[in-house]
Design a protein around this motif. Structure first.
Motif, PDB file in Angstrom:
ATOM      1  N   TYR A  31       0.812  -1.222   0.000  1.00 43.89           N
ATOM      2  CA  TYR A  31       0.000   0.000   0.000  1.00 43.89           C
ATOM      3  C   TYR A  31       0.848   1.276   0.000  1.00 43.89           C
ATOM      4  O   TYR A  31       0.328   2.361   0.205  1.00 43.89           O
ATOM      5  CB  TYR A  31      -1.009   0.033   1.155  1.00 43.89           C
ATOM      6  N   ASN A  32       2.170   1.112  -0.244  1.00 42.38           N
ATOM      7  CA  ASN A  32       3.046   2.278  -0.355  1.00 42.38           C
ATOM      8  C   ASN A  32       3.743   2.282  -1.722  1.00 42.38           C
ATOM      9  O   ASN A  32       4.009   1.220  -2.289  1.00 42.38           O
ATOM     10  CB  ASN A  32       4.106   2.269   0.749  1.00 42.38           C
ATOM     11  N   ASP A  33       4.031   3.465  -2.238  1.00 38.10           N
ATOM     12  CA  ASP A  33       4.755   3.612  -3.502  1.00 38.10           C
ATOM     13  C   ASP A  33       6.250   3.569  -3.197  1.00 38.10           C
ATOM     14  O   ASP A  33       6.823   4.531  -2.680  1.00 38.10           O
ATOM     15  CB  ASP A  33       4.381   4.933  -4.170  1.00 38.10           C
ATOM     16  N   LEU A  34       6.901   2.440  -3.523  1.00 39.94           N
ATOM     17  CA  LEU A  34       8.308   2.241  -3.191  1.00 39.94           C
ATOM     18  C   LEU A  34       9.177   2.043  -4.433  1.00 39.94           C
ATOM     19  O   LEU A  34      10.273   1.495  -4.342  1.00 39.94           O
ATOM     20  CB  LEU A  34       8.452   1.017  -2.268  1.00 39.94           C
ATOM     21  N   LYS A  35       8.704   2.504  -5.580  1.00 42.85           N
ATOM     22  CA  LYS A  35       9.403   2.186  -6.826  1.00 42.85           C
ATOM     23  C   LYS A  35      10.816   2.754  -6.926  1.00 42.85           C
ATOM     24  O   LYS A  35      11.621   2.273  -7.699  1.00 42.85           O
ATOM     25  CB  LYS A  35       8.580   2.613  -8.040  1.00 42.85           C
ATOM     26  N   CYS A  36      11.128   3.767  -6.145  1.00 43.22           N
ATOM     27  CA  CYS A  36      12.469   4.350  -6.190  1.00 43.22           C
ATOM     28  C   CYS A  36      13.299   3.973  -4.961  1.00 43.22           C
ATOM     29  O   CYS A  36      14.321   4.592  -4.690  1.00 43.22           O
ATOM     30  CB  CYS A  36      12.384   5.869  -6.320  1.00 43.22           C
ATOM     31  N   GLU A  37      12.829   2.968  -4.229  1.00 49.36           N
ATOM     32  CA  GLU A  37      13.510   2.576  -2.998  1.00 49.36           C
ATOM     33  C   GLU A  37      13.992   1.124  -3.058  1.00 49.36           C
ATOM     34  O   GLU A  37      13.470   0.317  -3.836  1.00 49.36           O
ATOM     35  CB  GLU A  37      12.575   2.750  -1.795  1.00 49.36           C
ATOM     36  N   VAL A  38      14.995   0.831  -2.237  1.00 50.71           N
ATOM     37  CA  VAL A  38      15.447  -0.555  -2.091  1.00 50.71           C
ATOM     38  C   VAL A  38      14.393  -1.306  -1.287  1.00 50.71           C
ATOM     39  O   VAL A  38      13.970  -0.846  -0.214  1.00 50.71           O
ATOM     40  CB  VAL A  38      16.804  -0.616  -1.363  1.00 50.71           C
ATOM     41  N   LEU A  39      13.965  -2.445  -1.805  1.00 49.08           N
ATOM     42  CA  LEU A  39      12.914  -3.217  -1.151  1.00 49.08           C
ATOM     43  C   LEU A  39      13.463  -3.893   0.101  1.00 49.08           C
ATOM     44  O   LEU A  39      14.400  -4.687   0.028  1.00 49.08           O
ATOM     45  CB  LEU A  39      12.369  -4.273  -2.118  1.00 49.08           C
ATOM     46  N   LYS A  40      12.901  -3.575   1.240  1.00 43.08           N
ATOM     47  CA  LYS A  40      13.400  -4.107   2.514  1.00 43.08           C
ATOM     48  C   LYS A  40      12.738  -5.443   2.851  1.00 43.08           C
ATOM     49  O   LYS A  40      12.173  -5.623   3.937  1.00 43.08           O
ATOM     50  CB  LYS A  40      13.183  -3.082   3.627  1.00 43.08           C
ATOM     51  N   ASN A  41      12.783  -6.340   1.912  1.00 41.59           N
ATOM     52  CA  ASN A  41      12.279  -7.697   2.109  1.00 41.59           C
ATOM     53  C   ASN A  41      12.922  -8.564   1.031  1.00 41.59           C
ATOM     54  O   ASN A  41      12.441  -8.646  -0.089  1.00 41.59           O
ATOM     55  CB  ASN A  41      10.747  -7.722   1.993  1.00 41.59           C
ATOM     56  N   ARG A  42      14.048  -9.171   1.374  1.00 41.94           N
ATOM     57  CA  ARG A  42      14.828  -9.930   0.380  1.00 41.94           C
ATOM     58  C   ARG A  42      14.026 -11.066  -0.243  1.00 41.94           C
ATOM     59  O   ARG A  42      14.137 -11.334  -1.438  1.00 41.94           O
ATOM     60  CB  ARG A  42      16.095 -10.494   1.029  1.00 41.94           C
ATOM     61  N   GLU A  43      13.245 -11.740   0.596  1.00 44.79           N
ATOM     62  CA  GLU A  43      12.487 -12.885   0.086  1.00 44.79           C
ATOM     63  C   GLU A  43      11.460 -12.433  -0.957  1.00 44.79           C
ATOM     64  O   GLU A  43      11.263 -13.102  -1.968  1.00 44.79           O
ATOM     65  CB  GLU A  43      11.781 -13.605   1.247  1.00 44.79           C
ATOM     66  N   LEU A  44      10.812 -11.309  -0.705  1.00 40.80           N
ATOM     67  CA  LEU A  44       9.866 -10.770  -1.676  1.00 40.80           C
ATOM     68  C   LEU A  44      10.583 -10.411  -2.973  1.00 40.80           C
ATOM     69  O   LEU A  44      10.092 -10.709  -4.063  1.00 40.80           O
ATOM     70  CB  LEU A  44       9.163  -9.537  -1.092  1.00 40.80           C
ATOM     71  N   ALA A  45      11.749  -9.776  -2.857  1.00 35.86           N
ATOM     72  CA  ALA A  45      12.520  -9.397  -4.044  1.00 35.86           C
ATOM     73  C   ALA A  45      12.917 -10.619  -4.859  1.00 35.86           C
ATOM     74  O   ALA A  45      12.848 -10.619  -6.090  1.00 35.86           O
ATOM     75  CB  ALA A  45      13.763  -8.605  -3.626  1.00 35.86           C
ATOM     76  N   VAL A  46      13.306 -11.679  -4.164  1.00 37.61           N
ATOM     77  CA  VAL A  46      13.706 -12.921  -4.846  1.00 37.61           C
ATOM     78  C   VAL A  46      12.507 -13.549  -5.548  1.00 37.61           C
ATOM     79  O   VAL A  46      12.571 -13.911  -6.729  1.00 37.61           O
ATOM     80  CB  VAL A  46      14.318 -13.919  -3.835  1.00 37.61           C
ATOM     81  N   LEU A  47      11.415 -13.680  -4.838  1.00 35.61           N
ATOM     82  CA  LEU A  47      10.225 -14.315  -5.417  1.00 35.61           C
ATOM     83  C   LEU A  47       9.702 -13.551  -6.631  1.00 35.61           C
ATOM     84  O   LEU A  47       9.224 -14.144  -7.594  1.00 35.61           O
ATOM     85  CB  LEU A  47       9.125 -14.427  -4.353  1.00 35.61           C
ATOM     86  N   LYS A  48       9.786 -12.215  -6.580  1.00 31.76           N
ATOM     87  CA  LYS A  48       9.329 -11.394  -7.705  1.00 31.76           C
ATOM     88  C   LYS A  48      10.108 -11.697  -8.981  1.00 31.76           C
ATOM     89  O   LYS A  48       9.617 -11.489 -10.084  1.00 31.76           O
ATOM     90  CB  LYS A  48       9.475  -9.897  -7.366  1.00 31.76           C
ATOM     91  N   SER A  49      11.323 -12.199  -8.827  1.00 30.05           N
ATOM     92  CA  SER A  49      12.172 -12.448  -9.998  1.00 30.05           C
ATOM     93  C   SER A  49      11.862 -13.761 -10.706  1.00 30.05           C
ATOM     94  O   SER A  49      12.292 -13.979 -11.836  1.00 30.05           O
ATOM     95  CB  SER A  49      13.652 -12.442  -9.583  1.00 30.05           C
ATOM     96  N   TYR A  50      11.122 -14.643 -10.061  1.00 29.76           N
ATOM     97  CA  TYR A  50      10.858 -15.959 -10.644  1.00 29.76           C
ATOM     98  C   TYR A  50       9.726 -15.895 -11.664  1.00 29.76           C
ATOM     99  O   TYR A  50       8.669 -15.306 -11.383  1.00 29.76           O
ATOM    100  CB  TYR A  50      10.487 -16.973  -9.559  1.00 29.76           C
ATOM    101  N   PRO A  51       9.885 -16.524 -12.821  1.00 29.97           N
ATOM    102  CA  PRO A  51       8.836 -16.490 -13.841  1.00 29.97           C
ATOM    103  C   PRO A  51       7.606 -17.313 -13.480  1.00 29.97           C
ATOM    104  O   PRO A  51       6.544 -17.138 -14.070  1.00 29.97           O
ATOM    105  CB  PRO A  51       9.531 -17.061 -15.074  1.00 29.97           C
TER     106      PRO A  51
END
Length: 325
Positions: A265-285
């Motif tokens: 619910y926050n606009d974080l497009k210009c920030e480093v994502l403070k959740n590594r697991e979320l960042a990793v999962l987002k990368s999987y096709p």
């Protein structure tokens, strides 16, 4: 009566105005979240309405000091509130219900998207790759779908799925007779072992913490699909990632994830994502991530606002309150 409303969102305004008039209540709305600094805003109000901001013991104590007697969260889940501390101090807590179709319809959409590999198809199409490599999907009528939790949402998911002619099995501590017309109840271990698709609709209670973990995943079929539109804490994210990388899990569709507070619910497009697991999962096709939006329909928002108001009214008037925890 008076209600102080925290975390008021613009999409709620028309409904607050509508039900304020309908039920003749006084309300003050603020976009601010409930914090130690903003708690004083609710001084003089018996009831406050919140959304998902964490309400810890310290904040509960502060609200108690200024005279708050009832906290209504405009959500089904209430794991963001220290309910035990509230009860110790004599503050009552209530949640709300809303249209189960919002999450149920979204869940079926997620099942279809992940089993038909829609994320990979869309990613390929965006770069004009129209080949068929790696995007062959599966048909629901050939699959067994396991539904964990058959409350209002899980029950509606099952009814929706029946039209796809898939085999449906279900698990819940409290079995519902209505569900038995559409699905077969089994033990949790049997559901884990025999499902091609597992969709979770259990509450975020302590006993359900990491119900999907290394041990339960090891019992699953190879190539299983996992869907979670309930609570992030129901899945051990590390174990999920490990199983995805090993190919044990063929795909996942997650509307919720562990440690999402402060992100969604926050606009974080210009920030480093403070959740590594979320960042990793987002990368999987083969993993679809959405930001806790399964509930988000006009009907659900209307229900959340109205039922929070009705819950506060019931508490203030000493009437039976179906939402009081």
């Amino acid at each position: 009566m008076k209600i102080f409303v925290y975390s008021h969102m613009d999409d709620e305004t028309e409904y607050f105005e509508k039900f304020k008039k309908k039920y003749n209540v006084d309300m003050i709305l603020t976009h601010k979240a409930p914090t130690i600094e903003t708690a004083e805003l609710a001084k003089g109000f018996d009831c406050i309405s919140i959304i998902t901001t964490p309400i810890n013991a310290l904040l509960i104590k502060k609200f108690n000091e200024i005279g708050v007697k009832f906290i209504s969260t405009r959500t089904i889940g209430y794991d963001h509130i220290d309910v035990k501390k509230a009860r110790e101090l004599g503050i009552s807590v209530g949640n709300v219900t809303y249209s189960p179709r919002s999450v149920a319809d979204y869940t079926v959409m997620m099942i279809l998207m992940v089993t038909r590999k829609l994320k990979a198809i869309m990613q390929n199409s965006s770069v004009q790759d129209y080949s068929l490599k790696g995007i062959q999907g599966r048909e629901l009528h050939n699959l067994t779908v396991g539904v964990i939790g058959t409350g209002r949402i899980g029950k509606t998911v099952i009814k929706n799925l029946k039209g796809f002619e898939c085999n449906i099995i279900a698990y819940d501590v409290h079995e519902a007779e209505e569900v038995k017309a559409y699905a077969k109840y089994v033990k949790l271990d049997e559901l884990i072992k025999n499902s091609d698709v597992i969709t979770i609709h259990a509450p975020g209670k302590v006993e359900n913490y990491h119900i999907i973990n290394k041990n339960s995943i090891s019992k699953m079929k190879d190539g299983v699909f996992i869907i979670n539109t309930a609570r992030g804490a129901l899945i051990n994210t590390y174990d999920l990632i490990d199983a995805l990388e090993k190919g044990k899990i063929a795909g996942a569709a997650l509307d919720v994830i562990e440690n999402e507070t402060g992100l969604y619910y926050n606009d974080l497009k210009c920030e480093v994502l403070k959740n590594r697991e979320l960042a990793v999962l987002k990368s999987y096709p083969n993993v679809i991530i959405t930001p806790h939006t399964a509930f988000y329909t006009d009907q659900a928002v209307s229900d959340m606002v109205e039922n929070s108001i009705l819950s506060c009214i019931a508490f203030s008037e000493g009437k039976e309150n179906p939402w009081k925890l």
